[in-house]
Write a protein that holds these residues in place. Structure first.
Motif, PDB file in Angstrom:
ATOM      1  N   LYS A  33       1.285  25.983  58.524  1.00  0.00           N
ATOM      2  CA  LYS A  33       0.120  25.900  59.426  1.00  0.00           C
ATOM      3  C   LYS A  33      -1.159  26.330  58.695  1.00  0.00           C
ATOM      4  O   LYS A  33      -2.169  25.635  58.742  1.00  0.00           O
ATOM      5  CB  LYS A  33       0.334  26.786  60.667  1.00  0.00           C
ATOM      6  N   ALA A  35      -1.537  26.590  55.424  1.00  0.00           N
ATOM      7  CA  ALA A  35      -1.764  25.716  54.262  1.00  0.00           C
ATOM      8  C   ALA A  35      -2.522  24.452  54.686  1.00  0.00           C
ATOM      9  O   ALA A  35      -3.465  24.025  54.018  1.00  0.00           O
ATOM     10  CB  ALA A  35      -0.428  25.351  53.627  1.00  0.00           C
ATOM     11  N   GLY A  47      -1.138  28.822  47.521  1.00  0.00           N
ATOM     12  CA  GLY A  47       0.309  29.007  47.687  1.00  0.00           C
ATOM     13  C   GLY A  47       0.727  29.967  48.785  1.00  0.00           C
ATOM     14  O   GLY A  47       1.566  29.664  49.604  1.00  0.00           O
ATOM     15  N   SER A  77       2.552  34.415  62.780  1.00  0.00           N
ATOM     16  CA  SER A  77       3.903  34.310  63.328  1.00  0.00           C
ATOM     17  C   SER A  77       4.268  35.629  63.978  1.00  0.00           C
ATOM     18  O   SER A  77       4.157  36.675  63.350  1.00  0.00           O
ATOM     19  CB  SER A  77       4.896  33.988  62.223  1.00  0.00           C
ATOM     20  N   ASP A 142       6.760  16.685  50.088  1.00  0.00           N
ATOM     21  CA  ASP A 142       7.136  16.776  48.661  1.00  0.00           C
ATOM     22  C   ASP A 142       8.561  17.321  48.505  1.00  0.00           C
ATOM     23  O   ASP A 142       9.160  17.188  47.437  1.00  0.00           O
ATOM     24  CB  ASP A 142       6.145  17.686  47.901  1.00  0.00           C
TER      25      ASP A 142
HETATM   26  N1  LIG Z   1       6.511  22.678  48.952  1.00  0.00           N
HETATM   27  C1  LIG Z   1       5.601  22.903  49.879  1.00  0.00           C
HETATM   28  N2  LIG Z   1       5.347  24.160  50.285  1.00  0.00           N
HETATM   29  C2  LIG Z   1       4.404  24.334  51.232  1.00  0.00           C
HETATM   30  C3  LIG Z   1       3.679  23.261  51.813  1.00  0.00           C
HETATM   31  N3  LIG Z   1       2.837  23.759  52.727  1.00  0.00           N
HETATM   32  C4  LIG Z   1       3.022  25.090  52.723  1.00  0.00           C
HETATM   33  N4  LIG Z   1       3.960  25.440  51.832  1.00  0.00           N
HETATM   34  C5  LIG Z   1       4.472  26.765  51.525  1.00  0.00           C
HETATM   35  O1  LIG Z   1       5.160  27.248  52.663  1.00  0.00           O
HETATM   36  C6  LIG Z   1       4.961  28.647  52.804  1.00  0.00           C
HETATM   37  C7  LIG Z   1       4.397  28.949  54.167  1.00  0.00           C
HETATM   38  O2  LIG Z   1       3.115  28.394  54.247  1.00  0.00           O
HETATM   39  P1  LIG Z   1       2.050  28.926  55.300  1.00  0.00           P
HETATM   40  O3  LIG Z   1       0.865  28.043  55.249  1.00  0.00           O
HETATM   41  O4  LIG Z   1       1.846  30.391  55.116  1.00  0.00           O
HETATM   42  O5  LIG Z   1       2.872  28.679  56.634  1.00  0.00           O
HETATM   43  P2  LIG Z   1       2.521  29.226  58.080  1.00  0.00           P
HETATM   44  O6  LIG Z   1       3.133  28.283  59.030  1.00  0.00           O
HETATM   45  O7  LIG Z   1       1.050  29.448  58.235  1.00  0.00           O
HETATM   46  O8  LIG Z   1       3.265  30.608  58.024  1.00  0.00           O
HETATM   47  P3  LIG Z   1       3.284  31.776  59.130  1.00  0.00           P
HETATM   48  O9  LIG Z   1       1.870  32.063  59.532  1.00  0.00           O
HETATM   49  O10 LIG Z   1       3.952  32.910  58.408  1.00  0.00           O
HETATM   50  O11 LIG Z   1       4.113  31.254  60.234  1.00  0.00           O
HETATM   51  C8  LIG Z   1       4.031  29.070  51.664  1.00  0.00           C
HETATM   52  O12 LIG Z   1       4.815  29.556  50.615  1.00  0.00           O
HETATM   53  C9  LIG Z   1       3.360  27.771  51.257  1.00  0.00           C
HETATM   54  O13 LIG Z   1       2.985  27.771  49.903  1.00  0.00           O
HETATM   55  C10 LIG Z   1       3.948  21.937  51.329  1.00  0.00           C
HETATM   56  O14 LIG Z   1       3.381  20.938  51.753  1.00  0.00           O
HETATM   57  N5  LIG Z   1       4.933  21.822  50.389  1.00  0.00           N
END
Ligand SMILES: Nc1nc2c(ncn2[C@@H]2O[C@H](COP(=O)(O)OP(=O)(O)OP(=O)(O)O)[C@@H](O)[C@H]2O)c(=O)[nH]1
Length: 221
Positions: A33, A35, A47, A77, A142
Motif C-alpha cells: 500500500k 509502496a 524498499g 497495519s 514481478d
Molecule cells: N517484489 C516486490 N516487493 C514489493 C512491491 N511492492 C512492495 N513491495 C515490498 O513489500 C513490502 C511491504 O511493502 P509496503 O509498501 O510497506 O506494504 P504495506 O501494505 O504498506 O505494509 P503495511 O503498512 O505494513 O501493511 C516491502 O518490503 C516492499 O519493498 C512490489 O511490487 N514487488
C-alpha cells in the motif's frame, strides 16, 4: 432566502468541494500500500516503509480540466483493530484502492472481505450515494514465478463487485502505477458528476422557488 452574492459563494463552495478527492488505499499487511502510494506521489520505489503510523498524503493535480486537491489515506497495519469495521474510512473516502499481493493468497481473501464490506447495502449517512469507485490491485507482479492468485481470479472478483481491476508491480512499473491512480480518480470524478446530476441543481431549485412564490402571486392578482 439567499441574496445573489450569498448564492454564488454557496455555489462556489460546492464546486470547490467537488474538487476535493479523497482516496483510501486499503489491503492486507505488507501488500505494498505504501509502496504504491509513494510510487504515485514521488515516482520512486523505496524498499521499506515505516508501517507503524497512518498517513494522509496531499497532492494537487490537474485532471480533466480541473484542479484537484487529492488526499490519499494510507493506514498502518493494525492486526489488533477490528479488521473490517472500516466505518471511518467509508465516511471519509470517495473511492478505494484495494491492494493484494499476487504471491500471497491470504491477502486476496482479505481484499475480498474488504470489497464485500464496501459493497454492503449502504447506510444512509455514508458518503456513497451512487456506489463508490473501487479499484482492485494485484500488486507484486514481478513475483509472478511465485504467484498464488491467478489474474482471472482478480478479474472475476472485480467484475462481480463492480470494481476496476489491474495487476502491476510497484517495484518495477512506475507508469502503470500512475495510470492506476489516474483511473480511480477519474472514476471518482464521474461519480461526482452523477451525484450532481441526481441532486436538483441549486439554480434549478432557486428558479423553482421563485416561480412558486411569484407565479402564484401573479395568479391571485
Ligand atoms: N517484489 C516486490 N516487493 C514489493 C512491491 N511492492 C512492495 N513491495 C515490498 O513489500 C513490502 C511491504 O511493502 P509496503 O509498501 O510497506 O506494504 P504495506 O501494505 O504498506 O505494509 P503495511 O503498512 O505494513 O501493511 C516491502 O518490503 C516492499 O519493498 C512490489 O511490487 N514487488
Amino acid at each position: 432566502m439567499l441574496d445573489s452574492s450569498q448564492y454564488s459563494s454557496r455555489r462556489q463552495e460546492q464546486k470547490d468541494k467537488m474538487n476535493d478527492v479523497k482516496l483510501a488505499v486499503l489491503g492486507g499487511e505488507g501488500t505494498g500500500k505504501s509502496a504504491l502510494t509513494v510510487r504515485f506521489l514521488t515516482k520512486r520505489f523505496i524498499g521499506e516503509y515505516a508501517s507503524n503510523f497512518e498517513s494522509i498524503y496531499s497532492k494537487h493535480l490537474y485532471l480533466e480540466g480541473k484542479q484537484l486537491n487529492l488526499e490519499i489515506y494510507d493506514p498502518c497495519s493494525q492486526p489488533q483493530k477490528a479488521k473490517f469495521s472500516l466505518t471511518s474510512e467509508l465516511h471519509w473516502a470517495d473511492g478505494f484502492v484495494i491492494v493484494y499481493d499476487i504471491s500471497d493468497r491470504s491477502s486476496f481473501a482479505f481484499a475480498k472481505a474488504l470489497i464485500y464490506r464496501i459493497r454492503e447495502p449502504q447506510t444512509s449517512h455514508c458518503k456513497r450515494a451512487v456506489g463508490s469507485a473501487v479499484l482492485l490491485v494485484g500488486n507484486k507482479r514481478d513475483l509472478c514465478h511465485v504467484r498464488e492468485v491467478g489474474w482471472e481470479e482478480g478479474q472475476k472478483l472485480a467484475l462481480d463487485n463492480q470494481c476496476q481491476f489491474c495487476e502491476l508491480s510497484a517495484a518495477d512499473q512506475s507508469l502503470e502505477v500512475q495510470m492506476m491512480f489516474t483511473r480511480i480518480i477519474k472514476d471518482i470524478l464521474t461519480n461526482f458528476k452523477l451525484k450532481e446530476k441526481r441532486r436538483p441543481s441549486g439554480s434549478k431549485s432557486m428558479a423553482k422557488l421563485i416561480n412558486n412564490v411569484f407565479g402564484k402571486r401573479r395568479k391571485s392578482v
